[in-house]
Enzyme design. Structure first.
Site, PDB file in Angstrom:
ATOM      1  N   HIS A 169      46.425  57.793  47.716  1.00  0.00           N
ATOM      2  CA  HIS A 169      44.736  57.185  47.784  1.00  0.00           C
ATOM      3  C   HIS A 169      44.877  56.118  48.754  1.00  0.00           C
ATOM      4  CE1 HIS A 169      42.949  56.469  43.891  1.00  0.00           C
ATOM      5  NE2 HIS A 169      44.049  56.919  43.088  1.00  0.00           N
TER       6      HIS A 169
ATOM      7  N   ASN B  94      40.939  47.688  50.470  1.00  0.00           N
ATOM      8  CA  ASN B  94      42.659  47.161  50.928  1.00  0.00           C
ATOM      9  C   ASN B  94      42.999  45.553  50.783  1.00  0.00           C
ATOM     10  OD1 ASN B  94      41.083  46.177  53.255  1.00  0.00           O
ATOM     11  ND2 ASN B  94      40.704  48.158  53.903  1.00  0.00           N
TER      12      ASN B  94
ATOM     13  N   GLN C 208      48.867  59.441  43.163  1.00  0.00           N
ATOM     14  CA  GLN C 208      48.611  57.546  43.390  1.00  0.00           C
ATOM     15  C   GLN C 208      48.589  57.710  45.382  1.00  0.00           C
ATOM     16  OE1 GLN C 208      46.845  56.784  40.824  1.00  0.00           O
ATOM     17  NE2 GLN C 208      47.643  54.673  42.267  1.00  0.00           N
TER      18      GLN C 208
ATOM     19  N   GLU D  44      51.055  48.147  38.046  1.00  0.00           N
ATOM     20  CA  GLU D  44      48.974  48.781  38.234  1.00  0.00           C
ATOM     21  C   GLU D  44      49.010  49.964  37.270  1.00  0.00           C
ATOM     22  OE1 GLU D  44      45.584  50.564  40.254  1.00  0.00           O
ATOM     23  OE2 GLU D  44      47.662  50.650  41.465  1.00  0.00           O
ATOM     24  N   HIS D  45      49.921  51.061  37.374  1.00  0.00           N
ATOM     25  CA  HIS D  45      49.819  52.311  36.009  1.00  0.00           C
ATOM     26  C   HIS D  45      51.534  52.264  35.688  1.00  0.00           C
ATOM     27  CE1 HIS D  45      46.365  52.979  39.192  1.00  0.00           C
ATOM     28  NE2 HIS D  45      46.053  53.010  38.390  1.00  0.00           N
TER      29      HIS D  45
ATOM     30  N   GLN E 157      33.207  42.547  55.115  1.00  0.00           N
ATOM     31  CA  GLN E 157      32.081  41.835  55.144  1.00  0.00           C
ATOM     32  C   GLN E 157      30.430  41.923  54.399  1.00  0.00           C
ATOM     33  OE1 GLN E 157      33.204  44.500  56.709  1.00  0.00           O
ATOM     34  NE2 GLN E 157      31.387  46.475  57.711  1.00  0.00           N
TER      35      GLN E 157
ATOM     36  N   HIS F 115      33.124   7.245  24.073  1.00  0.00           N
ATOM     37  CA  HIS F 115      33.194   7.655  23.245  1.00  0.00           C
ATOM     38  C   HIS F 115      33.560   7.962  22.058  1.00  0.00           C
ATOM     39  CE1 HIS F 115      34.762  10.468  27.374  1.00  0.00           C
ATOM     40  NE2 HIS F 115      34.866  11.298  26.654  1.00  0.00           N
TER      41      HIS F 115
ATOM     42  N   TYR G 144      32.177  46.479  44.690  1.00  0.00           N
ATOM     43  CA  TYR G 144      32.365  46.698  45.706  1.00  0.00           C
ATOM     44  C   TYR G 144      33.169  48.077  45.217  1.00  0.00           C
ATOM     45  CZ  TYR G 144      34.727  47.597  50.406  1.00  0.00           C
ATOM     46  OH  TYR G 144      34.941  47.850  51.592  1.00  0.00           O
TER      47      TYR G 144
ATOM     48  N   ASP H 219      41.684  57.650  35.214  1.00  0.00           N
ATOM     49  CA  ASP H 219      41.156  57.028  36.745  1.00  0.00           C
ATOM     50  C   ASP H 219      40.268  57.476  36.759  1.00  0.00           C
ATOM     51  OD1 ASP H 219      43.261  56.501  38.357  1.00  0.00           O
ATOM     52  OD2 ASP H 219      44.042  57.526  39.878  1.00  0.00           O
TER      53      ASP H 219
END
Length: 431
Positions: A258, A209, A255, A322-323, A186, A415, A124, A356
């Site tokens: 974004h 998002n 950042q 994250e960073h 979707q 077993h 995606y 990035d």
């Protein structure tokens, strides 16, 4: 940016909370769309594309003519940049490949593990306020290296009903199998359930998002695996007296631009530095084409005055960014103490932008504190690790009594018999 002290954060940890959607029924909204995609396939995807992206589509799949057109539309310098980035990402991720190693755990008992590419993966690629063609490289390169047979890409179309040419060019460069004009919830639903046009995949990758993140989490409970719950982007910069305020401000803004739900955090080790950086933020934000978006993200953002590197480390590992950018003296030594972060950028000359786009590391990383337990995307994300074992007659004799004793203790007689029946036959045949 809101300003706090270390003591403020310690006494009220919620001050560092990420921005969240206020709609309490987010899952309900997303779940309804997913169910509609499951039941009505392409028709539902097209209707939601018209509703959310304001474009009516006859066909979801990108045509060969559109792919050829995309290549002609790109500036040669951008093509070269994409090729260079692809090469670096490929070099870094190729080193993550491993060959099976056969281990003889005891005489005659052989075990090994083999990496097998996931057959069908979905990528995606967000394309709303910024077409993230770099994410195509970050996901497509390791998918191809892993040996994934089908690499399906979904990205939202623009008002003209087309996907940004850089996304299409990058998809061709990395070897994406099919590309579809579908975004948001979707797209996640189509990849998870399959439609008349869009194939169902086994694992979905890519940022998005909060709607996209919620959709990924919902479908992962029933039909498909996901890379991680990667939501809005974030960065934490830790800076001491040797940091350049202009550099730090630029990293924070990189950042923040974004999206309005992004968050940036500054940890500064003295008041003068904190003030200098915030002044630079104000000066530089006015220069940005996406200044309005960036300013809204800064409203979610925090500057914290810390007294010592130890206090900074405590906040970093608790926040799990994250960073993480370390604009500090002895940044490498400090980095060794970091336990929770998606990706770490060390020193004044290592902007997060390098990761990035083109340094080679992957930029699809855990957000929202998930770096406490999740890793970023790597070659391993696109493979299954299948274990194998082979026992010789000698091996079964050696391990058999152990297995029998454990099976009997767990009261699983079948077993135990699966071993005993073989040992008895071997004994009768004098093997």
């Amino acid at each position: 940016m809101k300003r706090y002290t270390y003591q403020d954060i310690v006494s009220t940890p919620a001050l560092l909370a990420r921005p969240v959607m206020t709609a309490a029924n987010l899952d309900a909204i997303v779940g309804q769309i997913l169910q509609d995609i499951r039941e009505r396939g392409d028709t539902a995807v097209k209707e939601y594309t018209q509703k959310f992206d304001k474009v009516t589509l006859d066909h979801l799949e990108v045509s060969a003519a559109e792919l050829a057109e995309a290549e002609t539309l790109l500036d040669p310098a951008l093509k070269t940049a994409i090729q260079t980035a692809k090469s670096n990402i490929e070099t870094f991720h190729a080193r993550q490949q491993s060959q099976p190693e056969v281990v003889e755990t005891m005489p005659g008992v052989f075990c090994w593990r083999k990496n097998v590419g996931i057959d069908k993966v979905g990528l995606y690629i967000p394309g709303g306020t910024a077409p993230l063609f770099s994410t195509v490289l970050m996901l497509g390169v390791p998918a191809k290296l892993a040996g994934c047979k089908e690499i399906i890409l979904c990205s939202p179309p623009n008002a003209a009903g087309k996907i940004h040419p850089a996304i299409l060019y990058a998809a061709q460069v990395v070897g994406v199998t099919k590309i579809f004009k579908a975004g948001g919830v979707q797209a996640i639903g189509a990849l998870a359930y399959g439609t008349e046009s869009i194939p169902r995949v086994y694992k979905i990758f890519g940022p998005g998002n909060q709607y996209v993140t919620a959709a990924k989490q919902l479908v992962s409970r029933e039909t498909v695996a996901i890379d991680m719950p990667a939501g809005p982007s974030e960065v934490l910069v830790c800076a001491d007296a040797q940091a350049d305020p202009a550099f730090v401000a630029a990293d924070l803004l990189a950042q923040a631009e974004h999206g309005i739900d992004s968050q940036v955090v500054l940890l500064a080790l003295n008041t003068e530095l904190l003030e200098a950086i915030l002044q630079e933020v104000e000066r530089q934000v006015a220069l940005l084409p996406r200044a309005e978006i960036t300013r809204k993200a800064l409203e979610n953002s925090v500057a914290v005055l810390v007294n010592t590197p130890e206090e900074a480390l405590t906040l970093i590992n608790d926040y799990a960014p994250e960073h993480l950018i370390l604009a500090m003296a002895d940044a490498e030594a400090f980095a060794e103490q970091v336990q929770n972060a998606g990706s770490v950028f060390i020193g004044n000359y290592t902007p997060e932008s390098a990761g990035d786009y083109a340094s080679g590391t992957n930029h699809t990383l855990p957000t929202n504190g998930y770096a406490r337990a999740y890793s970023g995307v790597s070659l391993d994300s696109f493979v299954k690790k299948i274990t194998f074992q082979r026992l010789t007659a000698e091996g079964l004799k050696n391990i058999g009594p152990t297995v029998e004793a454990m099976a009997i203790a767990e009261e699983l007689v079948a077993h135990q018999r699966a071993v005993s029946i073989r040992l008895e036959k071997m004994k009768s045949e004098r093997l």
